[in-house]
Scaffold this active site. Structure first.
Site, PDB file in Angstrom:
ATOM      1  N   VAL A 117       2.245   1.092   3.066  1.00 37.11           N
ATOM      2  CA  VAL A 117       3.461   0.669   2.183  1.00 37.11           C
ATOM      3  C   VAL A 117       3.310  -0.596   1.327  1.00 37.11           C
ATOM      4  O   VAL A 117       3.332  -0.469   0.134  1.00 37.11           O
ATOM      5  CB  VAL A 117       4.734   0.443   2.933  1.00 37.11           C
ATOM      6  CG1 VAL A 117       5.911  -0.024   2.506  1.00 37.11           C
ATOM      7  CG2 VAL A 117       4.873   1.778   3.854  1.00 37.11           C
ATOM      8  N   CYS A 118       3.073  -1.659   2.002  1.00 38.80           N
ATOM      9  CA  CYS A 118       2.906  -2.977   1.302  1.00 38.80           C
ATOM     10  C   CYS A 118       2.038  -3.094   0.200  1.00 38.80           C
ATOM     11  O   CYS A 118       1.850  -3.744  -0.703  1.00 38.80           O
ATOM     12  CB  CYS A 118       2.963  -4.137   2.264  1.00 38.80           C
ATOM     13  SG  CYS A 118       4.092  -3.973   3.293  1.00 38.80           S
TER      14      CYS A 118
END
Length: 194
Positions: A117-118
């Site tokens: 995600v990040c």
């Protein structure tokens, strides 16, 4: 395409969301190993005086504050960290995007706390925008091994170069025989000796 090594003269480091809460969601790599690798990158950047951009997301919530060790290693960068309000792709945050551009570097090293995600979205956005990107895969992880594998494959297919903490530090050092190289050896040896 010829490869030009990432060095202190041409690279910058982006550390994304190494927050105490979010780090607890990672299961594909042991917590201590991921934390150690992220801090090794910060120490290497400090030794080499690389431009560093730190960012966090929603520190007041479950994600929690950035690792306190980052403040000790990179006090100026920690104070200037970009606090995002839940924007998933850090590059969609104007302040973060401006901070990245302000480094003046076209070669970017990214370590995000969650690769799935990040890390994946800013990495792909930066490649699209003409940057050369290396993602330090073992300074982050994902909630599952499958999620991590898929994220790394997606980045690899999208033109991101995947690397590891030791590999990247060796590349930046160029030579262990320089004063900075000697300091970097100490960072690596501290880890290897446990």
């Amino acid at each position: 395409m010829s490869y030009e090594r990432f060095s202190t003269e041409n690279a910058a480091l982006l550390l994304i969301d190494h927050q105490v809460g979010t780090m607890g969601w990672v299961k594909s790599i042991p917590f201590e190993e991921m934390k150690r690798n992220a801090l090794m990158l910060a120490k290497a950047a400090s030794i080499l005086q690389l431009p560093v951009v730190l960012t966090s997301s929603m520190e007041e919530y479950a994600q929690g504050p950035l690792l306190s060790e980052l403040e000790q290693i990179l006090p100026r960068e920690f104070a200037a960290r970009i606090k995002r309000l839940g924007i998933v792709n850090a590059m969609d945050d104007d302040n973060f995007a401006k901070a990245v551009q302000a480094t003046g570097r076209k070669k970017l090293i990214i370590a995000g706390v969650t690769n799935d995600v990040c890390t994946v979205y800013p990495a792909l956005s930066l490649v699209r925008d003409g940057y050369e990107v290396q993602v330090v895969a073992d300074a982050g992880g994902s909630p599952s091994a499958m999620a991590d594998d898929i994220a790394l494959r997606r980045m690899d297919k999208g033109g991101v170069t995947l690397t590891s903490t030791n590999q990247l530090i060796a590349e930046l050092a160029g030579s262990w025989a320089t004063p900075q190289g000697g300091q970097l050896v100490q960072v690596l040896m501290t880890v290897l000796q446990g």
